[in-house]
Design an enzyme around this catalytic site. Structure first.
Site, short mmCIF file in Angstrom:
data_model
loop_
_atom_site.label_atom_id
_atom_site.label_comp_id
_atom_site.label_asym_id
_atom_site.label_seq_id
_atom_site.Cartn_x
_atom_site.Cartn_y
_atom_site.Cartn_z
CE LYS A 52 -27.43 2.46 -5.73
NZ LYS A 52 -27.67 1.41 -6.73
CB SER A 283 -32.08 0.16 1.36
OG SER A 283 -30.81 0.79 1.50
#
Length: 467
Positions: A52, A283
Site C-alpha cells: 500500500k 492476505s
C-alpha cells in the site's frame, strides 16, 4: 535474464519515500507448486511494510496536483490498516494530519502501529454492510466532509490507486520475470492492484492469466466465475475481499477466481514461514493458496507471480498465535469430545501462565498484566495447589499495617485460594454452569492432573463455533 542475479546496492537517500517500490522477488522452492514455478514479489519490503505504500504516494501526489489537498490539510481514509500505515508514512513526511477509520477486526499490531505514528484512529464495526452509517467507508466519507481541509482519499474509487500499479508494480514484475509471466494472482481490497497490473500486462502484449484470490465469505469470486455474487459471510483474513465491487476494480480483466477458506490461508502462510522462511500477512496466505491451487492444476510448466502483500509481524497476535487460531476454530486441534475441547491453552503444552506459591504478589500481578488474565493457577512440584486472582491481591492491598512495598513482597501462597472448585475433564458442559453462576472460573482436572481453565467466554466461544 536482463537483471543482475544479485541485488544492487544504492547510496543513502534523504527520505523513506524514495525507497518505495523496486521490491525484490523470490522463488518458492520448498512448497508443492506442481509443474509450475511460483515467484513472490516481496512487497513487505516497502518502508511501511506493505504494497500500500505505492498507492499512498500516488494518491497523495495526485490530490496535491489537483488541489484537493492543501498545506495543513487532513488526510481521511477508510482502511484495513495497511493503507492507513502508508498514508500516515507519506502524509506525515509531507506535513499533513491523518485520520483513519478502521474496522474493529483488525490486528492490534496495526492499530498500535498507526497510533504510535501519530494517526488519529477511529474504530468502527466490521459486522455491518456497505451503506450502513457505521461501515468504515461511509463513516470516513462523512468525517472528511465535517473536517475543515479534510480530503477523503477513497482508495476504492481513486484512479491514482490502479495507476500506481500500472506505472510501477507491473513494469517491475515484467522486468524481473524477463517478460515471461503465464499467470498473475492477486486479491481485491480496493481493486487497484489487480486492475493496474492486469492493464499493464495486457498493454505489453502478455497473455498471462489474471487470477483472483478471494476469501470465502467475500462475494467477488462468484461474480468472476458465475456472473452472480457469491455467498456473503464473515472471514478473518484482513485487507482483501468485499461484498461490493469497488469502482477501482475492473472485473472484466479477471479470468478465474478461487475462493480460499480462512483455514487454508492460515495453513499456507504458516507453511510459507516454516519451509521458505518468509513471514507474511494473512492476505498473502489467501493469494499464495490460490496460486498453489492453480499451479497444481496445470499439466505443463508455467511461471506464476503473486505477492507477499505485507509482513507477518503485523499478525503475530493472530495468524501466528495458536491460542487465537483455536478460539477462531482455525487451529488444527485434536478433539476429544470432552471439556478439554473448550481449553485452548493447556497446562501440559506449556500454554498456561502459572505462578508458584513462593513467588511474590508483585510477580503474580506482572504476569497477569502481561498475559491479560485476571487469575493464575498456583503450581507446586507440578501439582495445582491453589489459584490467585486480582481480588486476592486487592484484599492484601487494603491494609495499612505494612508498607505498600511489603504488601507486594508477600508470597502468593499466603493469599491464594486453596479451596478449589474443580470439574473433571469427562464431565458434561452443564457442570460448568453452577461454577459460572458463583462467578468462578472452571478448573479442569484429569484425575489429579491439572488440564487448564475454562471461562464463560470459552464456553460461549465453543457454543458459537459448534452451533
Amino acid at each position: 535474464m536482463s537483471l543482475a542475479p544479485t541485488p544492487v546496492l544504492t547510496g543513502p537517500t534523504g527520505s523513506l519515500l524514495d525507497l518505495i517500490g523496486k521490491t525484490p522477488m523470490v522463488e518458492v522452492t520448498k512448497m508443492d507448486t506442481g509443474p509450475c514455478r511460483l515467484f513472490l514479489k516481496l512487497e513487505s519490503q516497502n518502508p511501511g511494510g506493505s504494497i500500500k505504500d505505492r498507492i499512498a504516494l500516488s494518491m497523495i501526489a495526485a490530490a496535491e496536483k489537483e488541489g484537493f489537498l492543501k498545506p495543513g490539510g487532513t488526510i481521511v481514509e477508510a482502511t484495513a490498516g495497511n493503507t492507513g500505515l502508508a498514508l500516515t508514512l507519506v502524509g506525515q513526511a509531507k506535513g499533513y494530519k491523518v485520520l483513519l477509520v478502521i474496522p474493529d477486526k483488525m490486528s492490534k499490531e496495526k492499530i498500535q502501529h498507526l497510533r504510535a505514528m501519530g494517526a488519529d484512529v477511529r474504530l468502527t464495526r466490521s459486522d455491518v454492510p456497505h451503506g450502513h452509517p457505521e461501515y468504515y467507508t461511509d463513516m470516513a466519507e462523512r468525517l472528511a466532509q465535517q473536517i475543515p481541509g479534510g480530503f477523503y482519499v477513497n482508495q476504492f474509487a481513486n484512479d491514482a490507486n490502479s495507476l500506481a500499479h500500472f506505472q510501477t508494480t507491473g513494469p517491475e514484475i515484467w522486468e524481473q520475470m524477463d517478460h515471461k509471466v503465464d499467470a498473475f494472482v492477486a486479491g481485491i481490497g480496493s481493486g487497484g492492484t489487480i486492475t493496474g497490473i492486469a492493464r499493464f500486462l495486457k498493454s505489453v502484449g502478455s497473455d498471462a492469466r489474471i487470477i483472483l484470490a478471494d476469501p470465502v465469505g467475500s462475494t467477488l469470486a462468484g461474480l468472476v466465475n458465475e456472473g452472480v455474487p457469491g455467498p456473503e459471510g464473515s472471514y478473518t483474513v484482513e485487507g482483501i475481499g468485499q461484498n461490493f465491487v469497488p469502482d477501482t476494480a475492473d472485473m472484466d480483466l479477471i479470468d478465474i477466481a478461487y475462493s480460499i477458506p480462512d483455514a487454508e490461508a492460515v495453513a499456507t502462510v504458516r507453511e510459507l514461514l516454516l519451509k521458505e522462511g518468509v513471514l507474511a500477512g494473512s492476505s498473502s496466505g489467501t493469494l499464495i493458496a490460490a496460486a498453489l491451487r492453480w499451479c497444481r492444476e496445470q499439466t505443463e510448466p508455467k511461471r506464476v507471480v503473486t505477492f507477499v502483500c505485507d509482513t507477518g509481524a503485523k499478525y503475530l497476535s493472530k495468524v501466528y498465535n495458536d491460542a487465537w487460531l483455536a478460539d477462531q476454530g482455525l487451529g488444527q486441534r485434536e478433539l476429544h469430545g470432552d471439556l478439554s475441547d473448550l481449553i485452548t491453552r493447556k497446562y501440559e503444552n506449556g500454554d498456561v501462565v502459572v505462578i508458584g506459591p513462593d513467588d511474590t504478589l508483585d510477580t503474580a500481578f506482572k504476569r497477569m498484566k502481561g498475559a491479560d488474565v485476571s487469575q493464575l493457577p498456583v503450581i507446586a512440584d507440578g501439582r495445582l495447589v491453589g489459584i490467585v486472582d486480582e481480588s486476592d491481591i486487592v484484599h492484601v492491598m487494603n491494609t495499612d499495617e505494612i508498607t505498600r512495598e511489603e504488601r507486594f513482597r508477600k508470597p502468593v501462597g499466603s493469599v491464594m485460594t486453596r479451596d478449589l472448585d474443580t470439574v473433571q475433564v469427562s464431565e458434561p458442559l452443564e457442570a460448568l454452569i453452577p461454577l459460572f453462576d458463583r462467578d468462578r472460573v472452571a478448573i479442569v482436572l484429569d484425575g489429579e492432573a491439572f488440564v487448564g481453565l475454562i471461562t464463560r467466554s470459552d464456553l460461549i466461544n465453543h457454543l458459537s463455533l459448534n452451533r
